[in-house]
Design an enzyme around this catalytic site. Structure first.
Site, PDB file in Angstrom:
ATOM      1  N   SER A   1       0.846  -1.196   0.000  1.00  6.29           N
ATOM      2  CA  SER A   1       0.000   0.000   0.000  1.00  6.29           C
ATOM      3  C   SER A   1       0.875   1.237   0.000  1.00  6.29           C
ATOM      4  O   SER A   1       1.964   1.245   0.582  1.00  6.29           O
ATOM      5  CB  SER A   1      -0.895   0.025   1.242  1.00  6.29           C
ATOM      6  OG  SER A   1      -0.149   0.348   2.407  1.00  6.29           O
ATOM      7  N   ASP A   2       0.416   2.289  -0.680  1.00  2.22           N
ATOM      8  CA  ASP A   2       1.051   3.579  -0.448  1.00  2.22           C
ATOM      9  C   ASP A   2       0.745   3.969   0.996  1.00  2.22           C
ATOM     10  O   ASP A   2      -0.213   3.489   1.597  1.00  2.22           O
ATOM     11  CB  ASP A   2       0.523   4.626  -1.429  1.00  2.22           C
ATOM     12  CG  ASP A   2       1.487   5.793  -1.606  1.00  2.22           C
ATOM     13  OD1 ASP A   2       2.382   5.954  -0.756  1.00  2.22           O
ATOM     14  OD2 ASP A   2       1.337   6.551  -2.576  1.00  2.22           O
ATOM     15  N   TRP A   3       1.563   4.836   1.551  1.00  2.57           N
ATOM     16  CA  TRP A   3       1.479   5.147   2.968  1.00  2.57           C
ATOM     17  C   TRP A   3       0.165   5.878   3.280  1.00  2.57           C
ATOM     18  O   TRP A   3      -0.026   7.027   2.911  1.00  2.57           O
ATOM     19  CB  TRP A   3       2.687   5.966   3.384  1.00  2.57           C
ATOM     20  CG  TRP A   3       3.858   5.151   3.848  1.00  2.57           C
ATOM     21  CD1 TRP A   3       4.525   5.310   5.033  1.00  2.57           C
ATOM     22  CD2 TRP A   3       4.509   4.069   3.184  1.00  2.57           C
ATOM     23  NE1 TRP A   3       5.544   4.376   5.132  1.00  2.57           N
ATOM     24  CE2 TRP A   3       5.557   3.601   4.021  1.00  2.57           C
ATOM     25  CE3 TRP A   3       4.301   3.420   1.971  1.00  2.57           C
ATOM     26  CZ2 TRP A   3       6.388   2.538   3.683  1.00  2.57           C
ATOM     27  CZ3 TRP A   3       5.135   2.354   1.626  1.00  2.57           C
ATOM     28  CH2 TRP A   3       6.154   1.926   2.474  1.00  2.57           C
TER      29      TRP A   3
END
Length: 749
Positions: A262-264
């Site tokens: 996941s992107d942050w």
């Protein structure tokens, strides 16, 4: 105190004894897939959950009982980001986490040189290894759909073929060092404003022809070990857990065997994270999933809520075991790889690589009256103008901000190059961003200047009257709403009244050289009043040296634009059709992460960049693939290996390239394909091959470019498959999308 120490010692002994009671030995002589099966069979439910979510800002936990160390990620894609504290974005204050800043990926793409992409990835991997990083969060391959997009400087331009060709060796070079690439941001992350709420509406054809090819190439050809999901939505599902893009396309159609990260902060819902393809969750803001709370990693969607769902019978372990299997495969490719080489940091070879990439990526856009390269015999007084001549550009811009060992400023590079033979003067010209800080990293520069724009321009003009050459170094910077993560640009024009400054300088000198520092195109209403225009990008640690190399002629510019340089925003499809930035609507979907989303419809479809301008006969300021040199070339004598191509065959185009000038240089031969009589609407032409060649003055050489049936295909929405039609095609060959003078017809049968 004695009782406390005794209690601690007893506890430690108990822990040690417990560990010694259950020793585990994994057979490291077996093939990786068998070792994965072995480890998976030994793992407890808690251990399985442990490895699929973060334990700090940039790390996830290993499995100490089985000998798997913790896994460390770090931002790229232009250098290894400085370390932050365990649970904060604030810098850790270490003294050994400086790095070499390599040129931004727009510059790498502008080299049109895949061998430099390999060098880039390998050099970055060496720095990451030294810093103890197992994954670099990059490269970025999202398509430049609008020149306002704040993060375009981190990507590789507008064309899917160019981007695909350049990303593969980057991934291969990085992973050859035992460091995982994490190709981002998958997918349709083409603007930054409200990026968590944009729901992209796009045709299947445009998705597959324009926005997915680079990711597909990174997976199928580059064998990328990880992919990062994007913040935005597609089909009303966030792309960090998306049934269509992750399960169906990435893992299904492409057979991706790596990890989806996941992107942050890009994960929003446990149920979707479990079922829709996410493997590792990072950066979730959580106290119950709404705001940040320290050390709340057990509250992540793929942590305690997932375990509770399994124990309650809501989920079985099928999805979990697939996620863990992928994570273990990542471990064996990186932290458990016994053939992993050793890294090194800030070496001479890395600075050499950065300078070489910058030299080849700088684009000479305009050179009237051959004012460049600067003639040292005529350059007794040189005036340098502009804030970007003295401003560090490695700090800022978002997650790609770096802490460098050194950064050569343009003014220092020019002084070193010309200072022995010319008097160098400086005038500020304009004041822009003077902050010089990002997440605790400070440039140490004091750029404050309280003078008015009128006074600054007047000083520059007065000094320019007595200069033999005036070099203005302007453009954008990495402040908010410029080339920066999180926001898009608000205007296409240059900020800080630079247009006024350039117009004023052009009135008093006929040797005005404008060097534009940016990752995006800008409006140039004064173009015809300026002798030379150079696009230098954000080029990292060696910026000043590289700019000086090109202006002096010590490096012959060979960069080509990786995107179309529009005269105005209305020349860009996304703006002409008024589909950017989209339309707000209410939603009751909690998984969307917001009460509202923005539907952004890509009405221009496949007509992005030069595909749009050529369809509508729009003359850009500078065309895709454009770039000049200090020498001249001829491309002639087109030959086809056959007049017909079968569906399982190949066709080779051969041309003769000659350096007709007086100095060594490089030319990039570009092959575009046109479907003469298609059954569907197709672009005027599309890039399907290129080759860069270096030649001495007077030297000539044949260049071959080979295509197969994939170069003729389009995505057929009726069958959800790639298709090509029998009939006639035309090859168009030249050195820019608007300069394809050689033509040859052939048939597909």
């Amino acid at each position: 105190m004695k009782h406390i120490l005794t209690s601690c010692l007893l506890a430690m002994c108990a822990m040690t004894a417990s560990a010694q009671q259950t020793p585990v030995y994994l057979d490291d002589t077996k093939p990786i897939e068998q070792r994965i099966d072995d480890a998976l069979a030994r793992m407890t439910l808690q251990e399985k959950i442990r490895v699929i979510h973060a334990q700090s800002k940039f790390s996830s936990a290993g499995i100490p009982r089985l000998g798997f160390p913790d896994f460390w990620t770090d931002d790229g894609p232009h250098g290894v980001r400085p370390d932050v504290l365990w649970d904060e974005w604030r810098q850790a204050g270490q003294s050994n986490d400086s790095c070499v800043a390599f040129p931004a990926l727009t510059c790498l793409a502008a080299t049109w040189n895949p061998s430099l992409s390999m060098l880039y990835g390998k050099s970055l991997g060496e720095e990451a290894l030294y810093r103890g990083k197992d994954m670099i969060l990059g490269p970025g391959v999202n398509i430049n759909r609008t020149p306002l997009a704040g993060r375009n400087f981190e990507y590789m331009g507008e064309d899917p073929y160019l981007t695909s060709t350049m990303v593969v060796p980057y991934v291969q070079g990085l992973q050859s060092m035992g460091v995982s690439a994490c190709v981002k941001h998958y997918c349709l992350n083409n603007d930054e404003e409200y990026r968590h709420q944009v729901n992209v509406v796009v045709s299947d054809r445009a998705l597959h022809e324009i926005y997915l090819p680079a990711f597909k190439a990174a997976v199928e050809q580059g064998k990328a070990w990880a992919i990062m999901g994007a913040y935005n939505l597609y089909k009303n599902q966030h792309n960090c857990h998306n049934q269509y893009t992750l399960n169906r396309i990435l893992k299904g159609d492409w057979g991706f065997d790596g990890v989806v990260v996941s992107d942050w902060g890009g994960c929003h819902d446990t149920d979707q994270a479990v079922k829709n393809g996410l493997d590792m969750e990072f950066g979730t803001w959580t106290n119950g999933m709404s705001t940040n709370r320290s050390n709340a990693y057990d509250l992540y969607h793929l942590a305690t809520p997932y375990i509770q769902g399994i124990k309650s019978g809501k989920y079985n372990t099928r999805e979990l075991d697939d996620k863990v299997r992928r994570v273990l495969r990542l471990f064996y490719r990186t932290t458990m790889n016994r053939q992993r080489p050793h890294g090194f940091l800030c070496s001479e070879s890395h600075y050499d690589a950065a300078r070489l990439i910058a030299n080849e990526g700088i684009v000479l856009l305009q050179n009237r009256n051959n004012v460049l390269p600067i003639d040292r015999n005529k350059a007794k007084r040189i005036l340098i103008v502009g804030e970007n001549a003295i401003k560090m550009m490695t700090v800022g811009g978002g997650s790609s901000s770096l802490k460098v060992q050194h950064e050569i400023l343009p003014i220092d590079g020019l002084r070193a190059k010309f200072g022995n033979t010319a008097e160098i003067e400086y005038a500020r010209g304009y004041v822009g961003d003077v902050t010089g800080e990002f997440d605790g990293v400070k440039t140490g520069q004091d750029l404050n200047d309280k003078r008015s724009a009128k006074a600054l321009i007047a000083e520059a003009v007065e000094k320019a009257k007595n200069a033999d050459y005036v070099i203005m170094i302007g453009g954008l910077n990495k402040a908010g709403y410029q080339d920066c993560e999180g926001h898009d640009r608000k205007h296409y024009g240059l900020p800080y009244e630079q247009d006024r400054l350039i117009e004023a300088l052009a009135k008093v000198t006929d040797r005005l050289i404008y060097v534009n520092v940016s990752g995006n195109a800008v409006a140039m209403p004064w173009k015809d009043k300026v002798e030379a225009i150079v696009q230098s990008w954000f080029i990292g640690s060696e910026a000043g040296n590289a700019i000086a190399d090109v202006l002096a002629g010590d490096a012959n510019p060979s960069g080509k634009l990786p995107f179309t340089w529009y005269a105005s925003l209305n020349d860009c499809g996304a703006h002409a059709l008024k589909t950017y930035p989209g339309t707000w609507r209410d939603t009751n979907d909690k998984a969307a992460g917001s009460d509202k989303v923005i539907d952004e419809e890509y009405k221009e479809g496949i007509y992005v960049g030069y595909r749009w301008t050529e369809k509508h006969n729009i003359q850009p300021t500078f065309a895709f693939g454009h770039g000049l040199s200090y020498t001249t070339f001829s491309i002639s004598n087109l030959r086809l290996s056959s007049k017909e191509m079968t569906r399982d065959g190949k066709l080779t185009f051969t041309v003769t390239v000659k350096n007709t000038g007086t100095r060594r240089g490089a030319e990039t031969v570009q092959l575009y394909i046109k479907d003469i009589k298609s059954t569907i609407d197709r672009p005027v032409k599309e890039l399907k091959g290129f080759k860069k060649i270096w030649l001495d003055a007077g030297e000539q050489q044949d260049v071959d470019i080979t295509i197969d049936n994939s170069a003729l295909a389009y995505y057929d929405e009726a069958t959800n498959a790639w298709k090509s039609d029998n009939g006639e095609f035309e090859a168009l060959i030249g050195n820019a999308s608007d300069k394809t003078t050689l033509k040859g017809r052939f048939a597909l049968k």
